[in-house]
Design a protein around this motif. Sequence first.
Motif, PDB file in Angstrom:
ATOM      1  N   GLY A 141     -60.039  22.888 -97.816  1.00 14.47           N
ATOM      2  CA  GLY A 141     -59.938  21.904 -96.748  1.00 14.47           C
ATOM      3  C   GLY A 141     -58.497  21.733 -96.317  1.00 14.47           C
ATOM      4  O   GLY A 141     -57.631  22.569 -96.615  1.00 14.47           O
ATOM      5  N   ARG A 142     -58.230  20.618 -95.640  1.00 12.34           N
ATOM      6  CA  ARG A 142     -56.875  20.371 -95.136  1.00 12.34           C
ATOM      7  C   ARG A 142     -56.506  18.907 -95.337  1.00 12.34           C
ATOM      8  O   ARG A 142     -57.334  18.018 -95.124  1.00 12.34           O
ATOM      9  N   VAL A 143     -55.275  18.681 -95.744  1.00 18.37           N
ATOM     10  CA  VAL A 143     -54.721  17.340 -95.895  1.00 18.37           C
ATOM     11  C   VAL A 143     -53.680  17.136 -94.798  1.00 18.37           C
ATOM     12  O   VAL A 143     -52.738  17.918 -94.670  1.00 18.37           O
ATOM     13  N   LYS A 144     -53.866  16.081 -93.996  1.00 15.36           N
ATOM     14  CA  LYS A 144     -52.933  15.800 -92.903  1.00 15.36           C
ATOM     15  C   LYS A 144     -51.613  15.265 -93.444  1.00 15.36           C
ATOM     16  O   LYS A 144     -51.589  14.568 -94.458  1.00 15.36           O
ATOM     17  N   LYS A 189     -65.002  22.308 -96.396  1.00 13.49           N
ATOM     18  CA  LYS A 189     -64.109  23.150 -95.595  1.00 13.49           C
ATOM     19  C   LYS A 189     -63.809  22.546 -94.227  1.00 13.49           C
ATOM     20  O   LYS A 189     -62.793  22.867 -93.601  1.00 13.49           O
ATOM     21  N   ASP A 190     -64.692  21.682 -93.746  1.00 12.35           N
ATOM     22  CA  ASP A 190     -64.489  21.028 -92.451  1.00 12.35           C
ATOM     23  C   ASP A 190     -63.836  19.654 -92.592  1.00 12.35           C
ATOM     24  O   ASP A 190     -63.638  18.957 -91.590  1.00 12.35           O
ATOM     25  N   LEU A 191     -63.496  19.287 -93.828  1.00 10.39           N
ATOM     26  CA  LEU A 191     -62.984  17.947 -94.084  1.00 10.39           C
ATOM     27  C   LEU A 191     -61.464  17.908 -93.915  1.00 10.39           C
ATOM     28  O   LEU A 191     -60.746  18.753 -94.454  1.00 10.39           O
ATOM     29  N   VAL A 192     -60.988  16.929 -93.151  1.00  7.11           N
ATOM     30  CA  VAL A 192     -59.555  16.705 -92.977  1.00  7.11           C
ATOM     31  C   VAL A 192     -59.264  15.292 -93.459  1.00  7.11           C
ATOM     32  O   VAL A 192     -59.828  14.322 -92.946  1.00  7.11           O
ATOM     33  N   VAL A 193     -58.405  15.171 -94.466  1.00 11.73           N
ATOM     34  CA  VAL A 193     -58.152  13.865 -95.085  1.00 11.73           C
ATOM     35  C   VAL A 193     -56.663  13.554 -95.049  1.00 11.73           C
ATOM     36  O   VAL A 193     -55.829  14.409 -94.732  1.00 11.73           O
ATOM     37  N   ASP A 194     -56.348  12.316 -95.385  1.00 11.62           N
ATOM     38  CA  ASP A 194     -54.954  11.883 -95.477  1.00 11.62           C
ATOM     39  C   ASP A 194     -54.451  12.061 -96.902  1.00 11.62           C
ATOM     40  O   ASP A 194     -55.236  12.115 -97.863  1.00 11.62           O
ATOM     41  N   VAL A 195     -53.131  12.131 -97.043  1.00  6.71           N
ATOM     42  CA  VAL A 195     -52.527  12.134 -98.368  1.00  6.71           C
ATOM     43  C   VAL A 195     -52.959  10.871 -99.109  1.00  6.71           C
ATOM     44  O   VAL A 195     -52.906   9.771 -98.565  1.00  6.71           O
ATOM     45  N   GLY A 196     -53.406  11.038-100.350  1.00  3.68           N
ATOM     46  CA  GLY A 196     -53.858   9.901-101.150  1.00  3.68           C
ATOM     47  C   GLY A 196     -55.357   9.705-101.132  1.00  3.68           C
ATOM     48  O   GLY A 196     -55.898   8.997-101.996  1.00  3.68           O
ATOM     49  N   TRP A 239     -64.282  10.090 -99.899  1.00  2.00           N
ATOM     50  CA  TRP A 239     -65.186  10.967 -99.161  1.00  2.00           C
ATOM     51  C   TRP A 239     -66.179  11.596-100.134  1.00  2.00           C
ATOM     52  O   TRP A 239     -65.818  11.927-101.257  1.00  2.00           O
ATOM     53  N   ASN A 240     -67.417  11.808 -99.673  1.00  2.00           N
ATOM     54  CA  ASN A 240     -68.436  12.389-100.568  1.00  2.00           C
ATOM     55  C   ASN A 240     -69.224  13.499 -99.880  1.00  2.00           C
ATOM     56  O   ASN A 240     -70.449  13.426 -99.754  1.00  2.00           O
ATOM     57  N   PRO A 241     -68.557  14.563 -99.451  1.00  2.00           N
ATOM     58  CA  PRO A 241     -69.264  15.653 -98.778  1.00  2.00           C
ATOM     59  C   PRO A 241     -69.951  16.588 -99.772  1.00  2.00           C
ATOM     60  O   PRO A 241     -69.600  16.642-100.955  1.00  2.00           O
ATOM     61  N   ALA A 242     -70.936  17.324 -99.281  1.00  2.00           N
ATOM     62  CA  ALA A 242     -71.498  18.426-100.060  1.00  2.00           C
ATOM     63  C   ALA A 242     -70.433  19.524-100.139  1.00  2.00           C
ATOM     64  O   ALA A 242     -69.551  19.609 -99.273  1.00  2.00           O
ATOM     65  N   PRO A 243     -70.476  20.385-101.179  1.00  2.00           N
ATOM     66  CA  PRO A 243     -69.437  21.421-101.327  1.00  2.00           C
ATOM     67  C   PRO A 243     -69.240  22.265-100.071  1.00  2.00           C
ATOM     68  O   PRO A 243     -68.108  22.589 -99.704  1.00  2.00           O
TER      69      PRO A 243
END
Length: 340
Positions: free
Chosen positions: A318-321, A213-220, A205-209
Amino acid sequence: MAPLRPQQYQSVIAAASEVRDELGLSDEQPVDVFDAIRRRGLWLVFQPMDQVLGVTLNHGSGGIMITTRRNPALQRFTAAHELGHWEMHGTEDMWDFDADITANPSAPKELEANVFASNFLLPRRLLNRRLRDKHVGHDDPVTPKVAYEISRDLGLSYTATVNRIAEVRGLSAGVRRELLKVAPLDIKRDLLGGLEPKNSRAPVWNPAPEQIKDLVVDVGDEIVTTIPENPSTGYQWIPSGQSKSVPDDSASVIVVDSTFENSNQREITAQSGVATGAPGIRRFHLKANAAGEWSQELSLRRPFEPPDKSIDVQVLSGRVKPSPEAVSSQFNATPQVGTQ
């Protein structure tokens, strides 16, 4: 692989649409396929199967097994594939291997299950909306980067997404082959500014800083973000300690790399001590290590000074699912079945 006859194809699309309608799913929103399986009254378990990707079983109330030995994107597609078997071929057990799901299957029922999965996970309206969000018009070509970003955003494989784009957009076989020739790893390297991913299979993923905060990603999963920096001032962006997790201290996203790139596109590592004197960007490469909410403070300071001497601070969060298998224990008992 012989394609489905038009009547078969329309029947499979109708089956996928019917399930989405019965579950009250919007055709413009992504679907949680594991939750969909639960809501269909099926049990769902994850097992460390090496060769088998997924199984549909008719024991008891019926259920689905998914391997833990594949990444979340393939697990999701496999789950939708198995759900297709249940909805369309529910009178028999189905054991699916790589050739039945990731390759071009020749068996009609496997082909039907793949078409079901593609339409269930990525209906036409959702795909067209995502293409519009990427500023791709109806007559514009779809680039490998756009196809990759849609696959990543929706938690699907690159191959499945390209096949679905080709189907919806009516792309020629040649254009589809050219898209599939591009290795997702090369796209990830580009997103990382030429750096190598720590895990070649993990999404990047390549979001701006301010978007993290709105990014939700998987472990790894891996994240790269950039912040303007001018080394001629003597100040640089430095991570302040380890990332903090909320509320679970074992959950974190770690900074695995930091590089500076000046206006001439020359990269130097944060540890090299080389100063170019030209303004540029500081690139942070992060990795999602465990499930949970997280935050990482970055302070703008001189390397030899403590964090309390910072002249500016940015906090990434952010948050990791949790992994799919970690959230699938909502079912009672697994039926006793033979091994294969």
